[in-house]
Design an enzyme around this catalytic site. Sequence first.
Site, PDB file in Angstrom:
ATOM      1  N   GLU A 122       0.816  -1.216   0.000  1.00  0.00           N
ATOM      2  CA  GLU A 122       0.000   0.000   0.000  1.00  0.00           C
ATOM      3  C   GLU A 122       0.848   1.265   0.000  1.00  0.00           C
ATOM      4  OE1 GLU A 122      -3.178  -0.291   2.897  1.00  0.00           O
ATOM      5  OE2 GLU A 122      -3.969  -2.105   1.963  1.00  0.00           O
ATOM      6  N   GLU A 223      -4.646  -9.073   0.897  1.00  0.00           N
ATOM      7  CA  GLU A 223      -5.133  -9.002   2.278  1.00  0.00           C
ATOM      8  C   GLU A 223      -6.642  -8.856   2.245  1.00  0.00           C
ATOM      9  OE1 GLU A 223      -3.648  -5.567   4.348  1.00  0.00           O
ATOM     10  OE2 GLU A 223      -1.621  -6.352   4.513  1.00  0.00           O
TER      11      GLU A 223
END
Length: 304
Positions: A122, A223
């Site tokens: 991210e 995730e």
Amino acid sequence: MYLTAIVSLAIALAPAVVSAKGKVGFALGTKMPNGECKFQPDYEADFDTILAASGSKLVRGYAASDCDAAKWILPAAKKKGFQVMLGVWPDTPESFALDKKALTTYVPQYKEQVYGITVGSESLYRGNFTDLELLDKIQDIKQALPYAKVGTADSWNVIRDGKADAIIRAGVDLMLVNAFAFWQGATIENATAVYFDDLMQAFGHIQTVAGGVDSAPELWNGETGWPTTGGTNFKAAEAGTENAKHFYQKGFCAAIDWNVNSFYFEAFDEPWKPLSVGDDGFSADETHWGAMTADRNSKFSLKC
Ligand SMILES: *[C@@H]1O[C@H](CO)[C@@H](O)[C@H](O)[C@H]1NC(C)=O
Ligand SMILES: *[C@@H]1O[C@H](CO)[C@@H](O)[C@H](O)[C@H]1NC(C)=O
């Protein structure tokens, strides 16, 4: 909507392999419940527990030098027949250099244990890099370890919005898409629909930019998860063990059934983690995201 989402997801996947199941993996921390670093025997105990509870032999880490993770997790993986998706934290020059050093030291000794390497988690979402800047770091690691699969992990909306396009076009080996219906404030009833919709949008975008399913990188849900009792609610998304069980079995396992490779976030609770406070001042407990407790007991069935 649920049906529309799964039908579209099925179309986004390669039709020939849709009947196969996706791979199941778990995000795994580097620290003991008290915050001390794990060593090889701790990872071995983690692996025994994960295998017995879920049948999975695959875990994911984020920074190979954090707590000397690569040094201790790879021999444990070899002993227990596990594979690891290792990580590089590229956000600062120091963390990049340390993780690269850990990888170039330990990966050559344990090639069979390394499923792949993600450079960044991210970091596009946080605005640390443009796609071209991150691509440069991905290629640096690929050059150092040419036999390893290398790519990155980022949030589904960042990928859908085209912010990773240069990375996709460059033909990296792996793209991991993170998707948390929980952080979109979905009710548990709608969580699977939101999750599938996110994945479909990101995978579809990647396949379009890559010029087709065959030329796309290997795709993963990097995730997903749902906090259990003790976690903080977020908008209409309510933390709770029953909800987490529902999401695991109806969302995560459904994606696996649709041949999506997925990492569940995360294997075990991490009670050492501090409260996280967002830009808006919202503070969230991050210590109850485990599919299992910190002392390695299952909270619900982890078999898909
Ligand atoms: C970049 O990364 C660091 C460390 O992970 C973080 O503290 C920082 O807020 C990030 N964002 C930007 C815009 O640099
Ligand atoms: C459920 O999720 C889907 C997919 O994101 C969305 O289109 C729909 O509006 C949601 N329904 C409700 C009731 O929130």
